[in-house]
Design an enzyme around this catalytic site. Structure first.
Site, PDB file in Angstrom:
ATOM      1  N   ASN A   1      -9.928  -0.211  -0.720  1.00  0.00           N
ATOM      2  CA  ASN A   1      -8.772   0.007  -0.418  1.00  0.00           C
ATOM      3  C   ASN A   1      -7.892  -0.729  -1.878  1.00  0.00           C
ATOM      4  OD1 ASN A   1      -5.695  -0.433   0.054  1.00  0.00           O
ATOM      5  ND2 ASN A   1      -6.393  -1.234   1.874  1.00  0.00           N
TER       6      ASN A   1
ATOM      7  N   CYS B   1       0.723  -1.260  -0.094  1.00  0.00           N
ATOM      8  CA  CYS B   1       0.029   0.038   0.074  1.00  0.00           C
ATOM      9  C   CYS B   1       0.769   1.233   0.116  1.00  0.00           C
ATOM     10  CB  CYS B   1      -1.020  -0.132   1.185  1.00  0.00           C
ATOM     11  SG  CYS B   1      -2.093  -1.465   1.447  1.00  0.00           S
TER      12      CYS B   1
ATOM     13  N   HIS C   1      -3.390   7.338   1.557  1.00  0.00           N
ATOM     14  CA  HIS C   1      -3.621   5.890   1.153  1.00  0.00           C
ATOM     15  C   HIS C   1      -5.138   5.555   1.882  1.00  0.00           C
ATOM     16  CE1 HIS C   1      -4.319   1.803   0.598  1.00  0.00           C
ATOM     17  NE2 HIS C   1      -3.836   1.422   1.651  1.00  0.00           N
TER      18      HIS C   1
HETATM   19  N1  ACO Z   1     -19.044  -8.294   8.574  1.00  0.00           N
HETATM   20  C1  ACO Z   1     -19.366  -8.658   9.614  1.00  0.00           C
HETATM   21  N2  ACO Z   1     -18.829  -8.922  10.804  1.00  0.00           N
HETATM   22  C2  ACO Z   1     -17.456  -9.281  10.641  1.00  0.00           C
HETATM   23  C3  ACO Z   1     -16.742  -8.802   9.418  1.00  0.00           C
HETATM   24  C4  ACO Z   1     -17.567  -8.399   8.167  1.00  0.00           C
HETATM   25  N3  ACO Z   1     -17.096  -8.164   6.991  1.00  0.00           N
HETATM   26  N4  ACO Z   1     -15.511  -9.067   9.774  1.00  0.00           N
HETATM   27  C5  ACO Z   1     -15.225  -9.306  10.840  1.00  0.00           C
HETATM   28  N5  ACO Z   1     -16.329  -9.128  11.385  1.00  0.00           N
HETATM   29  C6  ACO Z   1     -16.734  -9.670  12.759  1.00  0.00           C
HETATM   30  C7  ACO Z   1     -15.681 -10.684  13.596  1.00  0.00           C
HETATM   31  O1  ACO Z   1     -15.779 -11.730  13.159  1.00  0.00           O
HETATM   32  C8  ACO Z   1     -15.752 -10.283  15.160  1.00  0.00           C
HETATM   33  O2  ACO Z   1     -17.037 -10.954  15.575  1.00  0.00           O
HETATM   34  P1  ACO Z   1     -16.773 -11.529  16.995  1.00  0.00           P
HETATM   35  O3  ACO Z   1     -16.837 -10.177  17.866  1.00  0.00           O
HETATM   36  O4  ACO Z   1     -17.932 -12.338  16.966  1.00  0.00           O
HETATM   37  O5  ACO Z   1     -15.639 -12.262  16.957  1.00  0.00           O
HETATM   38  C9  ACO Z   1     -16.189  -8.835  14.779  1.00  0.00           C
HETATM   39  O6  ACO Z   1     -16.694  -8.549  13.582  1.00  0.00           O
HETATM   40  C10 ACO Z   1     -15.201  -7.592  15.183  1.00  0.00           C
HETATM   41  O7  ACO Z   1     -13.828  -7.971  14.422  1.00  0.00           O
HETATM   42  P2  ACO Z   1     -12.715  -7.071  14.458  1.00  0.00           P
HETATM   43  O8  ACO Z   1     -11.677  -7.915  13.459  1.00  0.00           O
HETATM   44  O9  ACO Z   1     -12.372  -7.061  15.853  1.00  0.00           O
HETATM   45  O10 ACO Z   1     -13.285  -5.724  13.778  1.00  0.00           O
HETATM   46  P3  ACO Z   1     -12.487  -4.305  13.789  1.00  0.00           P
HETATM   47  O11 ACO Z   1     -13.313  -3.244  14.492  1.00  0.00           O
HETATM   48  O12 ACO Z   1     -11.102  -4.565  13.969  1.00  0.00           O
HETATM   49  O13 ACO Z   1     -12.519  -4.008  12.316  1.00  0.00           O
HETATM   50  C11 ACO Z   1     -11.197  -3.961  10.244  1.00  0.00           C
HETATM   51  C12 ACO Z   1     -12.073  -4.804  11.347  1.00  0.00           C
HETATM   52  C13 ACO Z   1     -12.235  -3.342   9.524  1.00  0.00           C
HETATM   53  C14 ACO Z   1     -10.681  -4.911   9.322  1.00  0.00           C
HETATM   54  C15 ACO Z   1     -10.327  -3.175  11.104  1.00  0.00           C
HETATM   55  O14 ACO Z   1      -9.529  -4.164  11.969  1.00  0.00           O
HETATM   56  C16 ACO Z   1      -9.432  -2.593  10.118  1.00  0.00           C
HETATM   57  O15 ACO Z   1      -9.745  -1.685   9.342  1.00  0.00           O
HETATM   58  N6  ACO Z   1      -7.960  -2.772  10.127  1.00  0.00           N
HETATM   59  C17 ACO Z   1      -7.125  -2.078   9.492  1.00  0.00           C
HETATM   60  C18 ACO Z   1      -6.874  -2.994   8.301  1.00  0.00           C
HETATM   61  C19 ACO Z   1      -6.606  -2.438   7.142  1.00  0.00           C
HETATM   62  O16 ACO Z   1      -7.078  -1.239   6.619  1.00  0.00           O
HETATM   63  N7  ACO Z   1      -5.845  -3.461   6.000  1.00  0.00           N
HETATM   64  C20 ACO Z   1      -5.614  -2.951   4.810  1.00  0.00           C
HETATM   65  C21 ACO Z   1      -4.436  -3.044   4.474  1.00  0.00           C
HETATM   66  S1  ACO Z   1      -3.132  -2.235   5.064  1.00  0.00           S
HETATM   67  C22 ACO Z   1      -3.328  -0.606   4.805  1.00  0.00           C
HETATM   68  O17 ACO Z   1      -3.956  -0.661   3.914  1.00  0.00           O
HETATM   69  C23 ACO Z   1      -3.199   0.169   5.926  1.00  0.00           C
END
Ligand code: ACO
Length: 325
Positions: free
Chosen positions: A282, A114, A252
């Site tokens: 993304n 990224c 980004h």
């Molecule tokens: N739909 C519904 N529920 C979901 C989904 C989905 N797509 N994905 C995960 N969940 C559930 C999980 O299973 C979990 O359930 P549980 O509590 O029963 O176990 C719950 O939602 C919470 O999951 P978390 O992973 O804790 O959710 P979080 O608030 O951390 O959000 C996310 C997840 C959106 C991926 C977040 O962590 C994030 O944005 N991280 C940054 C990642 C990123 O941007 N990566 C891109 C590449 S790197 C970059 O470009 C910077």
């Protein structure tokens, strides 16, 4: 003093749009969850047979048209991608051929996920400042739909496909003050110890399969906010500028919440950020040049504006650049 100036931009998005509701038919998720946690409403997905080089070529052609140039005017192509057409040759040489850049110059790919676009911009800027080339096409292009595990709701809702390109040109009239246009500075970092938090679990060198994106979302989020905050402070300090001097944050586009926390750190209002994540998702290395192209096209970015770009990606890699438009 020689500076590199961005003289034009171009972007390309595949026709096919996939909404959050479309995703909810494939995995257990909902429009509400995706939008609330990421700000993403839809993303573009490349057509069958539409390669990274095809999207990169379209973006490059648009940037060339806007600048009134052809491939013959370009000395180098530096293309950032984590999803090249093939292991080799570089996707950049296919673009070189496609735009008719014949019998001169060179083209190669850069892989910093990224952060790739800023890495590519920094590389081209240094070639230009050293006097080795006069004009470069800098491209970010991705076909993440190929490496997504479409059964993993934790990652498949985040990514999209697309390409963005800029043309960088040497400007020998630029003087060494902050008022001058061009790339003021670039700042690159990486830390391999965290490579296991965001990666693709395959590749010809290990498994001989393409592999899929694997991510520890919470850890990525935490590192992204910290590292991007640090590199932005470094960029401002290097140029003796304040966050309040920035007209446009072109970040980004990973997640609206990450962008919001950067705005908060910089004490900038939301309207100072160019945000495309809602429609693009993304797109990794393509996200910054596509956002830049959108804001230049609609007239938001104007000559003289100070622009801050920042990114963070797998590796981890992170980077920032300050540009006077
Ligand atoms: N739909 C519904 N529920 C979901 C989904 C989905 N797509 N994905 C995960 N969940 C559930 C999980 O299973 C979990 O359930 P549980 O509590 O029963 O176990 C719950 O939602 C919470 O999951 P978390 O992973 O804790 O959710 P979080 O608030 O951390 O959000 C996310 C997840 C959106 C991926 C977040 O962590 C994030 O944005 N991280 C940054 C990642 C990123 O941007 N990566 C891109 C590449 S790197 C970059 O470009 C910077």
């Amino acid at each position: 003093m020689r500076r590199s100036r961005i003289i034009s931009c171009g972007a390309y998005l595949p026709e096919n749009v996939m909404s959050n509701d479309d995703l909810a038919k494939i995995v257990e998720t909902s429009n509400e969850w995706i939008e609330q946690r990421t700000g993403i409403k839809s993303r573009h997905i490349a057509a069958k047979g539409e390669a990274t080089s095809d999207m990169a070529t379209r973006a490059a052609q648009r940037a060339l048209e806007k600048a009134g140039l052809t491939g013959l005017d370009i000395d180098a192509i530096i293309l950032a991608t984590a999803t090249p057409d093939q292991t080799f040759p570089a996707t950049a040489v296919t673009v070189q051929d496609n735009i008719g850049m014949k019998d001169h110059g060179f083209a190669f790919d850069i892989q910093a996920v990224c952060s790739g676009f800023i890495y590519a911009l920094a590389t081209a800027d240094n070639f230009i400042k050293s006097g080795q080339i006069k004009r470069a096409l800098v491209i970010g292009a991705e076909r993440f739909s190929n490496i997504i595990d479409w059964t993993d709701r934790g990652t498949c809702v985040l990514f999209g496909d697309g390409a963005g390109a800029v043309i960088l040109e040497a400007d020998d009239t630029a003087q060494g003050t902050n008022k001058d246009s061009g790339i003021l500075s670039t700042h690159l970092h990486s830390e391999g110890a965290h490579r296991g938090l965001l990666y693709v679990d395959g590749g010809p060198g290990t498994t001989q399969t393409t592999g899929h994106v694997r991510m520890n979302g919470k850890e990525v989020f935490r590192h992204a906010v910290t590292r991007m905050g640090e590199v932005v402070a470094e960029a401002l300090q290097a140029n003796n500028l304040q966050a309040s001097d920035i007209q446009w944050l072109v970040p980004h586009q990973a997640n609206k919440r990450i962008i919001d926390s950067m705005l908060e750190k910089l004490h900038l209002p939301p309207e100072r950020a160019v945000i495309t994540v809602a429609q693009h998702g993304n797109t990794s290395a393509a996200s910054i040049p596509m956002a830049l192209a959108a804001a230049v096209e609609d007239g938001r970015i104007r000559r003289g504006d100070l622009i801050l770009m920042e990114a963070m990606g797998g590796g981890f890699t992170w980077a920032a650049s300050l540009v006077r438009w």
